[in-house]
Each structure stands twice: as structure tokens, then as C-alpha cells.
Design a protein around this motif. Structure first.
Motif, PDB file in Angstrom:
ATOM      1  N   GLU A   1       0.824  -1.208   0.000  1.00 42.19           N
ATOM      2  CA  GLU A   1       0.000   0.000   0.000  1.00 42.19           C
ATOM      3  C   GLU A   1       0.858   1.258   0.000  1.00 42.19           C
ATOM      4  O   GLU A   1       0.500   2.260  -0.631  1.00 42.19           O
ATOM      5  CB  GLU A   1      -0.915  -0.003   1.228  1.00 42.19           C
ATOM      6  CG  GLU A   1      -1.718   1.271   1.411  1.00 42.19           C
ATOM      7  CD  GLU A   1      -2.458   1.309   2.740  1.00 42.19           C
ATOM      8  OE1 GLU A   1      -2.966   2.386   3.094  1.00 42.19           O
ATOM      9  OE2 GLU A   1      -2.529   0.272   3.427  1.00 42.19           O
TER      10      GLU A   1
ATOM     11  N   ARG B   1       4.355  -3.449  -7.211  1.00 39.85           N
ATOM     12  CA  ARG B   1       2.894  -3.399  -7.330  1.00 39.85           C
ATOM     13  C   ARG B   1       2.513  -2.211  -8.190  1.00 39.85           C
ATOM     14  O   ARG B   1       2.989  -1.087  -7.969  1.00 39.85           O
ATOM     15  CB  ARG B   1       2.233  -3.263  -5.958  1.00 39.85           C
ATOM     16  CG  ARG B   1       0.706  -3.326  -6.037  1.00 39.85           C
ATOM     17  CD  ARG B   1       0.081  -3.164  -4.679  1.00 39.85           C
ATOM     18  NE  ARG B   1      -1.333  -3.490  -4.688  1.00 39.85           N
ATOM     19  CZ  ARG B   1      -2.276  -2.798  -4.069  1.00 39.85           C
ATOM     20  NH1 ARG B   1      -1.947  -1.702  -3.403  1.00 39.85           N
ATOM     21  NH2 ARG B   1      -3.522  -3.180  -4.109  1.00 39.85           N
TER      22      ARG B   1
ATOM     23  N   ILE C   1       0.901   4.027  -8.810  1.00 40.98           N
ATOM     24  CA  ILE C   1      -0.532   4.248  -9.002  1.00 40.98           C
ATOM     25  C   ILE C   1      -0.731   4.967 -10.329  1.00 40.98           C
ATOM     26  O   ILE C   1      -0.171   6.045 -10.545  1.00 40.98           O
ATOM     27  CB  ILE C   1      -1.120   5.058  -7.834  1.00 40.98           C
ATOM     28  CG1 ILE C   1      -0.943   4.276  -6.527  1.00 40.98           C
ATOM     29  CG2 ILE C   1      -2.592   5.376  -8.087  1.00 40.98           C
ATOM     30  CD1 ILE C   1      -1.389   5.006  -5.297  1.00 40.98           C
TER      31      ILE C   1
ATOM     32  N   GLU D   1     -10.332  -5.543  -7.893  1.00 45.81           N
ATOM     33  CA  GLU D   1     -11.065  -5.054  -6.743  1.00 45.81           C
ATOM     34  C   GLU D   1     -12.328  -4.340  -7.192  1.00 45.81           C
ATOM     35  O   GLU D   1     -12.336  -3.657  -8.223  1.00 45.81           O
ATOM     36  CB  GLU D   1     -10.194  -4.101  -5.918  1.00 45.81           C
ATOM     37  CG  GLU D   1      -8.966  -4.759  -5.314  1.00 45.81           C
ATOM     38  CD  GLU D   1      -8.079  -3.784  -4.586  1.00 45.81           C
ATOM     39  OE1 GLU D   1      -7.598  -4.135  -3.495  1.00 45.81           O
ATOM     40  OE2 GLU D   1      -7.874  -2.674  -5.101  1.00 45.81           O
TER      41      GLU D   1
ATOM     42  N   GLN E   1       4.116   1.612  -4.024  1.00 43.77           N
ATOM     43  CA  GLN E   1       3.480   1.130  -5.239  1.00 43.77           C
ATOM     44  C   GLN E   1       3.431   2.238  -6.285  1.00 43.77           C
ATOM     45  O   GLN E   1       3.570   3.426  -5.966  1.00 43.77           O
ATOM     46  CB  GLN E   1       2.069   0.634  -4.943  1.00 43.77           C
ATOM     47  CG  GLN E   1       1.114   1.715  -4.430  1.00 43.77           C
ATOM     48  CD  GLN E   1      -0.315   1.227  -4.293  1.00 43.77           C
ATOM     49  OE1 GLN E   1      -0.812   0.466  -5.127  1.00 43.77           O
ATOM     50  NE2 GLN E   1      -1.000   1.644  -3.232  1.00 43.77           N
TER      51      GLN E   1
ATOM     52  N   THR F   1     -11.231  -1.817 -10.287  1.00 44.13           N
ATOM     53  CA  THR F   1      -9.835  -1.419 -10.513  1.00 44.13           C
ATOM     54  C   THR F   1      -8.992  -2.683 -10.470  1.00 44.13           C
ATOM     55  O   THR F   1      -9.395  -3.719  -9.944  1.00 44.13           O
ATOM     56  CB  THR F   1      -9.346  -0.410  -9.462  1.00 44.13           C
ATOM     57  OG1 THR F   1      -9.416  -1.010  -8.161  1.00 44.13           O
ATOM     58  CG2 THR F   1     -10.186   0.844  -9.479  1.00 44.13           C
TER      59      THR F   1
ATOM     60  N   ARG G   1      -2.606 -10.407 -11.919  1.00 42.61           N
ATOM     61  CA  ARG G   1      -3.620  -9.380 -11.677  1.00 42.61           C
ATOM     62  C   ARG G   1      -4.577  -9.771 -10.565  1.00 42.61           C
ATOM     63  O   ARG G   1      -5.004 -10.922 -10.469  1.00 42.61           O
ATOM     64  CB  ARG G   1      -4.430  -9.144 -12.959  1.00 42.61           C
ATOM     65  CG  ARG G   1      -5.407  -7.976 -12.860  1.00 42.61           C
ATOM     66  CD  ARG G   1      -6.221  -7.820 -14.120  1.00 42.61           C
ATOM     67  NE  ARG G   1      -7.417  -8.655 -14.106  1.00 42.61           N
ATOM     68  CZ  ARG G   1      -8.359  -8.642 -15.036  1.00 42.61           C
ATOM     69  NH1 ARG G   1      -8.224  -7.840 -16.086  1.00 42.61           N
ATOM     70  NH2 ARG G   1      -9.409  -9.428 -14.966  1.00 42.61           N
TER      71      ARG G   1
ATOM     72  N   SER H   1      -5.043  -4.314  -9.807  1.00 44.80           N
ATOM     73  CA  SER H   1      -3.666  -4.160  -9.322  1.00 44.80           C
ATOM     74  C   SER H   1      -2.859  -5.352  -9.812  1.00 44.80           C
ATOM     75  O   SER H   1      -3.382  -6.466  -9.953  1.00 44.80           O
ATOM     76  CB  SER H   1      -3.619  -4.046  -7.798  1.00 44.80           C
ATOM     77  OG  SER H   1      -4.085  -5.224  -7.187  1.00 44.80           O
TER      78      SER H   1
ATOM     79  N   ASN I   1      -0.927  -0.305  -9.449  1.00 39.75           N
ATOM     80  CA  ASN I   1      -2.351  -0.159  -9.185  1.00 39.75           C
ATOM     81  C   ASN I   1      -2.947   0.735 -10.270  1.00 39.75           C
ATOM     82  O   ASN I   1      -2.637   1.934 -10.333  1.00 39.75           O
ATOM     83  CB  ASN I   1      -2.556   0.455  -7.797  1.00 39.75           C
ATOM     84  CG  ASN I   1      -3.991   0.373  -7.336  1.00 39.75           C
ATOM     85  OD1 ASN I   1      -4.895   0.053  -8.104  1.00 39.75           O
ATOM     86  ND2 ASN I   1      -4.215   0.679  -6.070  1.00 39.75           N
TER      87      ASN I   1
END
Length: 253
Positions: A42, A73, A47, A99, A45, A247, A96, A249, A75
Motif C-alpha cells: 500500500e 505493485r 498508481i 477489486e 506502489q 480497478t 492481476r 492491481s 495499481n
């Protein structure tokens, strides 16, 4: 993209930026880093915000923004881009996860009895650590995933840690609640019931409390993120949440 989903996406990106210890702006994306919690994906990552980003460029942007890491990662906040990126990233060793963005109105939501109450991170430290360690028996990882909540305090206008307790006063379940009246949004995140306390309605207590506190703050919608392949999506659906979008990730092997 609906107006509500667009506002949720903007809130999620802004939250990630605000809580980041280090921020690297990149073309169509940004990287968040936190050397205090290096094993928290979290907080470390890439984004991707731009819906027209080049999927082939994303692995390179992750390395550029995050530096040397064992795993990266990525996202992707735009659903269509995530679909386009899937085969490209799979070819370079990324897997993959999808979410769901779920939301519901808060109008008419009242505090349950008993209600969950705000607590300090210190109150949550032991139950969260024990649950994290049960899921992943790695003490360093479990400790970082517990302590990273301190970074979330920077993420929104109001950040509350809520706890539901047993009749004896033991913390049985917990979650984060983020309130942003200016955006008209609230978010419930990391809703967990301790293994010894499941099946006793503590999750309902937390969710109902979060909805009521959002309504009291004048916030019309509350959203949350749920794994598309896991049972909580159905649990939230029975409690009035509907899907706004998805979405994706990606995590390299």
C-alpha cells in the motif's frame, strides 16, 4: 465513468498522495514510497491515474518510481486501462487482482446499539498484530502491516480507527473510517473481525457505525473496496452496497 466513481477515484489518488512519506510524479502515474514500511505494498506502489497511459511503459515506470525492490505493485485506477494492460503485464511476469468499488447512500443511517467507538492506534496494536501474524507468520511483515496505520492518519481530513468490543470490553473487530465532507465521501477500509470473535455481528456494528458517522458529518455516500473473488463482496451487497466499477492491481512474481 460515473460522476460518483470519478470522485471516488480522485479521493483514492489524493489519499495515497497525502499519506505517502515520499512521492514521485511520473507521466500519467505517481509512485508512493515509505522507507518505514518497506514491505507494505500500500505504501510502496505505482498508481496509474491516466486512462490513456501506455501499458508497456508501466513496468519501467514502477522501477523508475520505486527503485530496487523484490516485487513491484502497479495499481491501475481506470478499469478499461487495467483490462488493456493485463496481457501486456502478464507477458512480463505480473499477476492481476481485481477489486470492486462498492458504495451506498448514508441517508437515514443511525448509530447501532451498541456502536463501535473511535480508538487510538495503541489500542489496536495487539489485536491487529496477532491477526496479521496469523495470516502471515512473519513477525517483521506483521509488525509493519500493523504500524502502517500511523501513515494513514495523513490521508484524509478526518481519519478514525473504529473498534467493536465484546461485552467484557475486549476489542473484537476494527476498521478505518475516512471522512471528507468537502468531497462528499467517506470510506471504510480494513474491516476485520478477529478470528476468535467471528459470527457475532461485530462487522455489522462497524459498518453501521461508519455509515452513521458519515451521515452525521453531512456526507451522502460511503464507499469501500472489496476483492472481486472473495466472499465479502456478497456480504456488502446484502447491506445495500452496489458496484460502481472495478480497478486492477498487478504484482510481479
Amino acid at each position: 465513468m460515473s460522476d460518483l466513481l470519478e470522485r471516488v477515484t480522485a479521493f483514492r489518488a489524493a489519499f495515497a498522495r497525502r499519506q505517502a512519506a515520499e512521492l514521485v510524479e511520473l507521466p500519467g502515474a505517481f509512485a508512493v514510497r515509505d522507507p518505514e514500511f518497506p514491505r507494505s505494498q500500500e505504501h510502496n506502489q505505482l498508481i496509474v491515474e491516466a486512462p490513456d497511459a501506455d501499458p508497456a511503459a508501466l513496468p519501467g515506470l514502477a522501477v523508475q518510481g520505486l527503485g530496487p525492490r523484490r516485487r513491484y505493485r502497479i495499481n491501475v485506477l481506470d478499469e478499461a486501462l487495467g483490462e488493456r494492460a493485463t496481457p501486456v503485464l502478464a507477458a512480463t511476469g505480473y499477476e492481476r487482482d481485481t477489486e470492486l468499488v462498492l458504495a451506498r447512500d448514508t441517508a437515514g443511517c443511525l448509530l447501532p446499539e451498541p456502536a463501535a467507538r473511535p480508538v487510538e492506534l495503541a489500542d489496536l496494536r495487539d489485536p491487529v498484530f496477532h491477526q496479521q501474524f496469523e495470516w502471515s507468520p512473519d513477525e517483521v511483515l506483521a509488525r509493519q502491516l500493523t504500524e502502517r496505520r500511523s501513515a494513514r492518519l495523513r490521508g484524509a481530513e478526518t481519519v478514525l480507527f473504529l473498534a467493536a468490543r465484546t461485552p467484557e470490553g475486549e476489542i473484537a473487530a476494527w476498521c478505518d473510517l475516512y471522512l471528507d465532507p468537502a468531497a462528499g465521501l467517506a470510506q471504510v477500509e480494513d474491516l476485520v473481525t478477529g478470528a476468535a470473535h467471528r459470527g457475532r455481528g461485530h462487522g455489522d456494528t462497524l459498518l453501521a457505525t461508519g455509515l452513521a458517522l458519515a451521515a452525521a458529518a453531512g456526507i451522502p455516500q460511503l464507499f469501500l473496496i472489496a476483492d472481486a473473488s472473495d466472499w465479502p463482496r456478497e456480504w456488502y451487497g446484502r447491506r445495500g452496497f452496489t458496484e460502481l466499477g472495478r480497478t486492477h492491481s498487478f504484482l510481479n512474481r
